[in-house]
Write an enzyme that holds these catalytic residues in place. Structure first.
Site, PDB file in Angstrom:
ATOM      1  N   HIS A 184      44.697  34.773  41.009  1.00 46.34           N
ATOM      2  CA  HIS A 184      44.946  36.164  40.628  1.00 46.34           C
ATOM      3  C   HIS A 184      44.504  37.169  41.692  1.00 46.34           C
ATOM      4  CE1 HIS A 184      40.727  36.178  39.236  1.00 46.34           C
ATOM      5  NE2 HIS A 184      40.793  37.494  39.307  1.00 46.34           N
ATOM      6  N   HIS A 246      39.852  31.914  45.672  1.00 46.67           N
ATOM      7  CA  HIS A 246      39.914  33.352  45.958  1.00 46.67           C
ATOM      8  C   HIS A 246      39.429  33.690  47.374  1.00 46.67           C
ATOM      9  CE1 HIS A 246      40.629  33.459  41.772  1.00 46.67           C
ATOM     10  NE2 HIS A 246      39.394  33.548  41.353  1.00 46.67           N
TER      11      HIS A 246
HETATM   12  C1  BG6 Z   1      37.775  33.788  38.154  1.00 47.83           C
HETATM   13  C2  BG6 Z   1      36.507  32.995  38.074  1.00 47.83           C
HETATM   14  O1  BG6 Z   1      38.776  33.061  38.808  1.00 47.83           O
HETATM   15  O2  BG6 Z   1      37.515  34.993  38.876  1.00 47.83           O
HETATM   16  C3  BG6 Z   1      35.412  33.801  37.398  1.00 47.83           C
HETATM   17  O3  BG6 Z   1      36.751  31.811  37.319  1.00 47.83           O
HETATM   18  C4  BG6 Z   1      35.230  35.128  38.101  1.00 47.83           C
HETATM   19  O4  BG6 Z   1      34.191  33.084  37.398  1.00 47.83           O
HETATM   20  C5  BG6 Z   1      36.567  35.839  38.271  1.00 47.83           C
HETATM   21  O5  BG6 Z   1      34.358  35.916  37.329  1.00 47.83           O
HETATM   22  C6  BG6 Z   1      36.414  37.071  39.144  1.00 47.83           C
HETATM   23  O6  BG6 Z   1      37.618  37.761  39.158  1.00 47.83           O
HETATM   24  P1  BG6 Z   1      37.681  39.326  39.432  1.00 47.83           P
HETATM   25  O7  BG6 Z   1      39.127  39.658  39.397  1.00 47.83           O
HETATM   26  O8  BG6 Z   1      36.877  39.979  38.353  1.00 47.83           O
HETATM   27  O9  BG6 Z   1      37.051  39.510  40.783  1.00 47.83           O
END
Ligand code: BG6
Length: 487
Positions: A184, A246
């Site tokens: 995402h 990520h």
């Molecule tokens: C998710 C993780 O993919 O991303 C979580 O599994 C994390 O542990 C989250 O909190 C963080 O996403 P964002 O968009 O809040 O930075």
């Protein structure tokens, strides 16, 4: 700009009553519907293993989920839920359960006069993926009268071997073109902007190499702990949860070469090359941490080991800092520092590019005229935007230099930014794979990180509400004078 054309389709959410569906998927689909981005009929079929809901109770559940996500649960929303949402209890996922799913899908397609375009979104725990893929394939659901796309959440496998295994299983039924590996982060506007920032602004691109850049820091810091996710998180840890996907994706966007075009594969080719060029990670270039009791915003919070569901004496890391080096002409000798953690002092996702200092300062003999390096801080969330730090002469007789910032903030110019899932769902529905991770990227990231998983560095404790263990600071020793930027 005219909205992209979406063809009529059935959107199957497996894990349709889970946290991801509730928090992200349903709100995103509803936003797309409400803003008119779904230009053709879009019918949703949520499935779940055990929840004994029916269409009516699922719609009620969905309305509550949308309201909890802060969306107006008004009449239009109720109408949308009634028209578009359906529920199917999948049972224990035996072969007959998938045959029953197939019958339900075909019945819905007849009822809504759909041409047989299907998305299967697997919003299910990683351990349940193989059974679901196998079940769909064995029931012949990988083929349809129209197109079929399958969406797989991260983490894709839990190490190199399991990722390869999952890939082999998927490939038995679904081609790479049908497979959307979702991360995402790639749907965040400020992340998508990285390529525009670099490749549409020659002023920066001409500085973007070892000639002008001394080091790069990528930080994803969260104040949140693991919340109610111990069953997923414990034993998985920050390296698999955040770094493998990520953070490695952010690294590729910062470091990649200009693609031959803005097409999905041209971009993904360049991203994969970055991952393939990363040198094996040195043991001294790694720091793991685990939070202990501390304070966030003045409120006491328990340590990781006291979180519900965490194994006593668990050695799962909730913090990782890494030094990576990219062996190519552009980046040779420029360390990239990655840092992520739960229960840190502040919630921020940021990329800091530290430029080189002048080779010689002509201001040396003035006491208040120390020259510092310029830096560019790209904030991906919250307060998306960037700041370029430079030095000015403060007015007056004495030569005094002072750092100042040029600043851009998205919300001041563009207002609300779409949620990452909105952008990504629309891409899936229109068949655009640019923001999805190709298998060679996934495998290259695992190839790099699997040795660390095997090494299993013992995590250093850090108090909740700090910036992680002090030991992480020593990673930056090679670039003397630079510390982690903690804004
Ligand atoms: C998710 C993780 O993919 O991303 C979580 O599994 C994390 O542990 C989250 O909190 C963080 O996403 P964002 O968009 O809040 O930075």
């Amino acid at each position: 700009m005219a909205p992209r054309e979406v063809e009529p389709h059935l959107f199957v959410i497996m894990g349709g009553s889970g946290a991801l569906a509730r928090r992200k998927l349903l709100p995103a689909v509803w936003q797309l519907a409400a803003q008119g981005s779904l230009t053709a009929k879009s019918i949703i079929l949520a499935t779940a293993r055990r929840r004994h809901l029916d269409d009516e109770s699922y719609r009620q559940w969905a309305r509550e989920a949308l309201a909890a996500a802060g969306l107006p649960a008004d009449e239009t929303c109720t109408h949308w839920c009634d028209e578009c949402l359906h529920y199917h209890a999948l049972g224990e996922e035996g072969p007959e359960d998938f045959q029953a799913l197939r019958s339900r899908i075909e019945a819905l397609e007849r009822q809504h006069d759909l041409p047989g375009n299907r998305v299967f979104y697997l919003a299910i725990p990683p351990a349940s993926l193989p059974l679901a893929v196998e079940g769909l394939g064995a029931a012949g659901l990988h083929r349809a009268p129209g197109w079929t796309r399958i969406v797989v959440e991260k983490p894709f496998g839990h190490d190199l071997e399991s990722a390869n295994e999952l890939d082999r299983l998927l490939k038995r039924y679904f081609s790479e073109e049908q497979t959307y590996r979702i991360d995402h982060y790639l749907g965040k506007e400020a992340v998508q902007n990285l390529l525009v920032f670099r490749f549409a602004n020659p002023v920066f691109e001409s500085l973007w190499s070892r000639d002008r850049i001394a080091s790069v820091q990528i930080t994803v810091a969260e104040t949140a702990g693991i919340e109610d996710r111990a069953a997923f998180y414990d034993g998985v840890g920050a390296l698999r949860d955040m770094v493998q996907n990520h953070m490695m994706q952010l690294l590729t966007l910062v470091a990649m070469e200009i693609p031959a075009s803005f097409e999905a594969d041209a971009i993904r080719n360049e991203k994969a090359k970055v991952l393939q060029a990363v040198a094996p990670i040195r043991q001294q270039g790694v720091c793991f941490g685990q939070y202990v009791v501390g304070e966030i915003d003045g409120i006491g919070v328990p340590g990781y080991l006291d979180a519900a569901g965490v194994q006593p004496a668990s050695s799962t890391e909730t913090f990782v800092a890494l030094e990576l080096n990219i062996n190519n002409w552009r980046w040779q000798g420029v360390p990239f520092y990655l840092r992520t953690g739960k229960r840190l002092a502040k919630s921020t996702r940021q990329i800091v590019v530290n430029f080189r200092c002048p080779v010689l300062s002509v201001f040396d003999r003035y006491p208040d005229a120390a020259v510092s390096a310029n830096s560019l801080v790209i904030t991906l969330e919250p307060d998306e935007g960037f700041e370029l730090e430079f030095v000015v002469k403060a007015p007056g007789d004495m030569l005094t230099l002072q750092p100042q910032r040029l600043r851009f903030r998205y919300d001041e110019v563009f207002g609300r930014l779409p949620e990452a899932y909105e952008a990504l769902l629309l891409d899936i529905l229109t068949g655009d794979q640019t923001l999805f991770v190709r298998i060679d990227e996934v495998l290259a990231a695992w190839r790099l990180l699997t040795p660390l998983l095997e090494m299993r560095p013992r995590p250093y404790p850090y108090a909740a509400g700090t910036w992680g263990p002090r030991e992480a600071d020593s990673l930056l020793a090679p670039v003397g004078g630079v510390c982690w930027l903690n804004w």
